[in-house]
Design a protein around this motif. Structure first.
Motif, short mmCIF file in Angstrom:
data_model
loop_
_atom_site.label_atom_id
_atom_site.label_comp_id
_atom_site.label_asym_id
_atom_site.label_seq_id
_atom_site.Cartn_x
_atom_site.Cartn_y
_atom_site.Cartn_z
N ASP A 244 0.82 -1.24 0.00
CA ASP A 244 0.00 0.00 0.00
C ASP A 244 0.84 1.26 0.00
N ILE A 245 1.81 1.30 -0.89
CA ILE A 245 2.64 2.50 -0.97
C ILE A 245 1.83 3.71 -1.41
N ASP A 246 0.76 3.48 -2.14
CA ASP A 246 -0.05 4.58 -2.68
C ASP A 246 -0.95 5.22 -1.63
N LEU A 247 -1.11 4.57 -0.46
CA LEU A 247 -1.96 5.14 0.58
C LEU A 247 -1.25 6.22 1.39
N ASN A 248 0.07 6.31 1.21
CA ASN A 248 0.83 7.37 1.88
C ASN A 248 0.86 8.57 0.94
N ILE A 249 -0.17 9.40 1.03
CA ILE A 249 -0.37 10.49 0.06
C ILE A 249 0.82 11.46 0.05
N GLN A 250 1.34 11.80 1.23
CA GLN A 250 2.39 12.81 1.32
C GLN A 250 3.74 12.31 0.82
N ASN A 251 4.04 11.04 1.04
CA ASN A 251 5.40 10.55 0.80
C ASN A 251 5.51 9.49 -0.27
N SER A 252 4.41 9.16 -0.93
CA SER A 252 4.44 8.06 -1.91
C SER A 252 5.45 8.31 -3.02
N PHE A 253 5.48 9.53 -3.53
CA PHE A 253 6.38 9.80 -4.66
C PHE A 253 7.84 9.66 -4.25
N SER A 254 8.23 10.24 -3.11
CA SER A 254 9.63 10.14 -2.67
C SER A 254 9.99 8.68 -2.35
N MET A 255 9.04 7.92 -1.80
CA MET A 255 9.30 6.50 -1.51
C MET A 255 9.54 5.74 -2.81
N LEU A 256 8.70 6.02 -3.80
CA LEU A 256 8.83 5.34 -5.09
C LEU A 256 10.16 5.71 -5.75
N GLU A 257 10.54 6.98 -5.64
CA GLU A 257 11.81 7.44 -6.20
C GLU A 257 12.99 6.71 -5.57
N GLN A 277 -4.44 3.82 -10.28
CA GLN A 277 -5.11 5.10 -10.44
C GLN A 277 -4.72 6.07 -9.32
N GLN A 278 -4.60 5.54 -8.13
CA GLN A 278 -4.20 6.36 -6.99
C GLN A 278 -2.75 6.83 -7.12
N ILE A 279 -1.86 5.93 -7.50
CA ILE A 279 -0.45 6.32 -7.62
C ILE A 279 -0.25 7.29 -8.78
N LEU A 280 -1.06 7.14 -9.84
CA LEU A 280 -0.99 8.09 -10.96
C LEU A 280 -1.41 9.48 -10.50
N SER A 281 -2.43 9.53 -9.67
CA SER A 281 -2.89 10.82 -9.14
C SER A 281 -1.79 11.48 -8.31
N ILE A 282 -1.10 10.69 -7.50
CA ILE A 282 -0.03 11.22 -6.64
C ILE A 282 1.14 11.72 -7.49
N VAL A 283 1.52 10.94 -8.49
CA VAL A 283 2.63 11.34 -9.36
C VAL A 283 2.26 12.60 -10.14
N THR A 284 1.02 12.66 -10.62
CA THR A 284 0.55 13.84 -11.36
C THR A 284 0.61 15.08 -10.50
N ASN A 285 0.15 14.96 -9.26
CA ASN A 285 0.20 16.11 -8.34
C ASN A 285 1.64 16.57 -8.11
N HIS A 286 2.56 15.61 -8.05
CA HIS A 286 3.96 15.98 -7.86
C HIS A 286 4.49 16.76 -9.05
N PHE A 287 4.20 16.28 -10.26
CA PHE A 287 4.73 16.94 -11.45
C PHE A 287 4.06 18.28 -11.71
N TYR A 288 2.86 18.45 -11.19
CA TYR A 288 2.22 19.76 -11.31
C TYR A 288 3.02 20.82 -10.55
N GLU A 289 3.70 20.38 -9.49
CA GLU A 289 4.53 21.32 -8.74
C GLU A 289 5.74 21.78 -9.56
N VAL A 290 6.11 20.96 -10.54
CA VAL A 290 7.25 21.30 -11.40
C VAL A 290 6.85 22.33 -12.45
N VAL A 291 5.59 22.24 -12.89
CA VAL A 291 5.12 23.16 -13.92
C VAL A 291 5.02 24.56 -13.35
#
Length: 892
Positions: A244-257, A277-291
């Motif tokens: 359930d790495i995707d349930l950690n909304i705040q840290n999922s992206f850094s954990m996956l990295e 779908q959940q992990i895609l949403s988390i990754v998308t939110n992260h990359f939005y911060e880059v834009v």
């Protein structure tokens, strides 16, 4: 059809369900396990191939792109964690030298294979930003310590030295990770920014290289005391499982990295579970911060960020290493029930709540679970409830097993009420929260559940009207969209039509709401019906008509639906014909719906021609009065097609008839409206399905009709007899009364009621989901089959018969579903089979409509057979009379 044992499921408890490797072959997840073994084998072959290059080492370029992450993908509750952990345990015990220890799969690789599996890490619990890589290092350390303590590691002569070297390497890697973390969090002085970045980058590369060495020494040192000897292998792999790495909304992206950056190294296999779908949403939110913030407003950036996120996930979580969890399908077999999922769940619902839910839908029923977690929880909830069928609760209403014992009735009420409350609580606290997402809709539904049933039905109509009106204001829907009446009350038929329209509103947006409403009304109507049945007794002076007259509202099918169940009548306009003159032409005749007619003047339609000779025979001695009794019988049948009576009756009976001459001078038996001269004419609603509701109290209704017919005959004899004939008036009337009593349709209904435990209906309208779908399919089927219009009312009987035949076929399918695959002695006993077809076809009027006879050959001269044929002819005659007059009826 032969059942596949591979889909057998045993439900014993909730929570994670672990399976041994020996259970994989017959497991619901057997394909998941097979795919997982194949992916591991692919990773091993890739590692072996890259390690076998000329330099006997993996280049830095290869290390940077080393796919070894296997992902178990699925939504919440599909069993990802259970499958991953079961698979990891199977890897832990894998031994290529012993086929008995690998009953499910054997890797097709050279040499021995060994797996060291770390304890599973729950990613959802790392809410405080704990470093995932540090956690993995800690797991490695703890794994080594635990195995050494348990004596599971074989200790060679150089074990202590190699152990110290391993601990030193572990410490070095950990220290470097901490240094990187400090650099990232520390304040950077302007002049040192670039140097700090270089240091951080260099340290990251160092962590990866050091981790490769650490894994190599770790796997080399781990020589196990297993299978009666020492087990070691050059093909030794560390398995890291993260749930359930995707349930950690705040840290999922850094954990996956970090997993991708540090753990994609040789001799490591990573197992992940997530909802893509959940992990895609988390990754998308992260990359939005880059834009850049300005570009966030541009629509083009949405597609850019989406594509970027998809590319990232395909790199980190390779598509070929993704394993998709299966949904709970109709092929699943529940072990205890010894039948498939649909039959197991709907059958247990029947035995716990007394409700038969619809079984014939092509789509999965809304009460059949779609995930393993939902299935386990829902099934165990039903399992814990009392078995109402053991007390003959539901079967008593289908088979007439009347309950006389007061203590047993109280016991039944207590069990049913407890089950009802549990089921209602599940509906309110689970089902609507899973299906309905708008807070205002949830509030509406909860308020509806706290209202009485009648108000709840009207609330649904108001809810639908509001939905349509909102879109009308926005000019999204046209004015021609279906709108229910403004009446304060809502009939059963109108509720069905509203729910049907709501389910198709805005492309099915409200379908989940409809499912919840159908579930609620199925519970509420069944409760009303069961309590009414339990309160009924032949000696009772109370009026138990709550179900029929109050809830159903005299209308099984709405006006629109009833008019679609049989074809309309073609009405040819003629000069001077009033409303038809301006609405139609001979080239384009009017089509008049005739399945339903509101506020029909009873004296216009309840009319039967009577030959003068029939009335003259009243005074003949030894006359059997067959023709007259037949005419009275036709009137009995006609009255059963009307509900919702309107008129000022006060203490007078509704039914009042007259033997008289019509305008052309012919004798008729008709409804007498003379009592209404000062207040208007008595009227009622005609409906092609009114037989279903009127059958519940047909015995007492027909008793009133018969009394009114005898009263009309007495009046006729009084007014048309000679003084000599009047002397024998009482004797004449008594003979006819006896003949009518012997042949009255109410006798057939009395037998039918006795056979089925008191007042009931031929179609179980109290099972709302059941009857809703039967009527919905009848509505659709008849629309396909019926012509646009017909011009001969005499043919209408055949269309009505076809309608009832279609309902019968549906009942046969439903009954076959519930009575098939009877449960074996290990499962629950269900008692008697459901006999809904028998209940329907033995209803006296429906029996005549369907022309139901016994299968064996009957002598054509047999008196009973002749009597049955005569009743069928009477039925046809009565129906023809009704439709003929409804065709010409223009309304009040």
């Amino acid at each position: 059809m032969k059942r596949e044992q591979s889909t057998l499921i045993e439900i014993n408890n909730s929570g994670y369900h672990f399976e041994s490797q020996r259970e994989f072959k017959n497991s619901f997840y057997k394909n998941v396990y097979r795919e997982a073994y194949l992916r591991v084998e692919d990773i091993i072959n890739n590692i072996t191939a890259k390690q076998g290059n000329e330099n006997k080492r993996i280049s830095a370029a290869l290390q940077a792109d080393f796919p070894n992450i296997i992902t178990f993908i699925g939504s919440r509750g599909v069993g990802k964690t259970s499958a991953m952990l079961s698979f990891m345990e199977a890897l832990k015990d894998y031994c290529a030298d012993d086929d008995n220890n690998n009953p499910f799969y054997k890797f097709n690789v050279k040499g021995k294979i060994l797996f060291t599996c770390l304890n599973c890490i729950d990613g959802s619990l790392m809410e405080r930003g704990e470093d995932i890589f540090k956690t993995i290092l800690a797991q490695m350390y703890q794994k080594f310590i635990d195995l050494e303590k348990d004596g599971a590691i074989h200790k060679g002569a150089d074990f202590d030295f190699r152990k110290r070297e391993l601990m030193r390497q572990l410490e070095d890697v950990y220290r470097t990770v901490c240094e990187i973390e400090t650099m990232e969090k520390g304040r950077i002085i302007a002049g040192e920014a670039y140097i700090s970045s270089l240091q951080s980058f260099s340290s990251s590369q160092k962590v990866r290289k050091d981790f490769v060495k650490l894994i190599s020494n770790f796997t080399d040192l781990m020589r196990y005391n297993r299978f009666g000897g020492t087990v070691q292998s050059d093909n030794h792999y560390v398995v890291i499982a993260i749930d359930d790495i995707d349930l950690n909304i705040q840290n999922s992206f850094s954990m996956l990295e970090k997993i991708h950056r540090y753990c994609t190294v040789p001799n490591v296999i990573v197992l992940l579970t997530l909802d893509v779908q959940q992990i895609l949403s988390i990754v998308t939110n992260h990359f939005y911060e880059v834009v850049p913030k300005v570009n966030k407003l541009l629509i083009a950036q949405e597609q850019y960020v989406h594509n970027l996120s998809m590319d990232y996930l395909e790199k980190v979580l390779p598509v070929n290493y993704r394993i998709y969890m299966p949904g709970v399908s109709k092929n699943v077999l529940i072990k205890k029930e010894q039948t498939n999922l649909k039959k197991a769940i709907l059958g247990k619902l029947y035995r716990r709540t007394g409700i038969c839910f619809d079984s014939q839908g092509l789509k999965q029923h809304f009460y059949v679970p779609t995930s393993m977690r939902e299935l386990t929880g829902f099934y165990l909830m039903l399992e814990s409830m009392g078995k109402v069928n053991e007390l003959h609760l539901t079967d008593s209403f289908a088979l007439g097993k009347k309950i006389e014992n007061e203590e047993e009735i109280i016991k039944i009420k207590n069990i049913f009420e407890e089950n009802y409350n549990i089921f209602l609580a599940d509906l309110e606290n689970r089902m609507i929260l899973e299906k309905i997402h708008k807070s205002e809709d949830i509030i509406f539904f909860k308020n509806l559940m706290r209202a009485d049933v009648h108000r709840a039905m009207t609330s649904v109509k108001e809810y639908y009207r509001n939905c349509v009106n909102r879109l009308k204001k926005q000019e999204i829907v046209s004015e021609t969209v279906y709108m229910p009446s403004n009446a304060d009350d809502t009939s059963y038929g109108e509720l069905i039509e509203v729910l049907y329209a709501l389910g198709r509103h805005q492309n099915g947006l409200y379908k989940p709401m409809v499912h919840c409403l159908i579930a609620y009304f199925s519970l509420a109507f069944t409760r009303e019906y069961i309590y009414e049945k339990l309160s009924y007794s032949e000696d009772s002076t109370s009026d138990p008509k709550g179900m029929t007259e109050s809830i159903i509202g005299g209308q099984v099918a709405s006006e629109v639906w009833a008019n679609s169940l049989i074809p309309p009548i073609q009405v040819m306009p003629e000069a001077g014909q009033g409303i038809f003159e301006s609405n139609g032409t001979p080239e384009r005749p009017l089509h008049k719906g005739i399945g339903h007619a509101s506020a029909v003047r009873l004296d216009n339609v309840l009319v039967i021609p009577i030959e003068k000779e029939i009335l003259d025979k009243v005074y003949e001695e030894n006359e059997q009065y067959d023709d007259l009794v037949r005419a009275l019988g036709e009137m009995e049948i006609m009255t059963l097609f009307f509900t919702n009576f309107v008129g000022t009756f006060e203490n007078q009976r509704i039914w009042k008839f007259d033997f008289s001459r019509n305008k052309t001078g012919n004798y008729i038996l008709c409804y007498d409206n003379t009592q209404e001269k000062d207040v208007g004419s008595a009227s009622a609603d005609f409906n092609v399905l009114n037989i279903i509701t009127n059958s519940m109290y047909a015995e007492e209704k027909l008793a009133d009709v018969d009394a009114a017919l005898i009263e009309a005959l007495e009046t006729y004899v009084d007014e048309n007899s000679t003084s000599e004939e009047k002397k024998t008036k009482d004797e004449i009337i008594n003979k006819i009364k006896i003949a009518l009593e012997q042949n009255s349709l109410k006798n057939e209904y009395k037998k039918w009621n006795q056979a089925y435990g008191g007042p009931t209906m031929p179609l179980p309208l109290w099972w709302f989901d059941f009857s809703y779908n039967i009527l919905k399919r009848a509505f659709r089927e008849q629309q396909k089959k019926n012509p646009k219009a017909i011009n001969d009312t005499d043919k209408m009987y055949d269309y009505m018969k076809d309608l009832y035949s279609g309902i019968k076929k549906q009942l046969e399918q439903q009954q076959g579903f519930y009575n098939s695959d009877r449960y074996n002695e290990k499962a629950e006993k269900t008692g008697d089979e459901i006999q809904m077809v028998k209940l329907f076809t033995e209803c006296p009027v429906i029996k005549m409509i369907l022309d139901e006879k016994e299968k064996q050959e009957v002598d054509k001269e047999d008196e009973k057979d002749n009597e049955q044929r005569q009743r069928i002819e009477d039925m046809k005659s009565a129906v023809d009379q009704l439709f003929r007059r409804l065709k010409n009826f223009e309304g009040d």
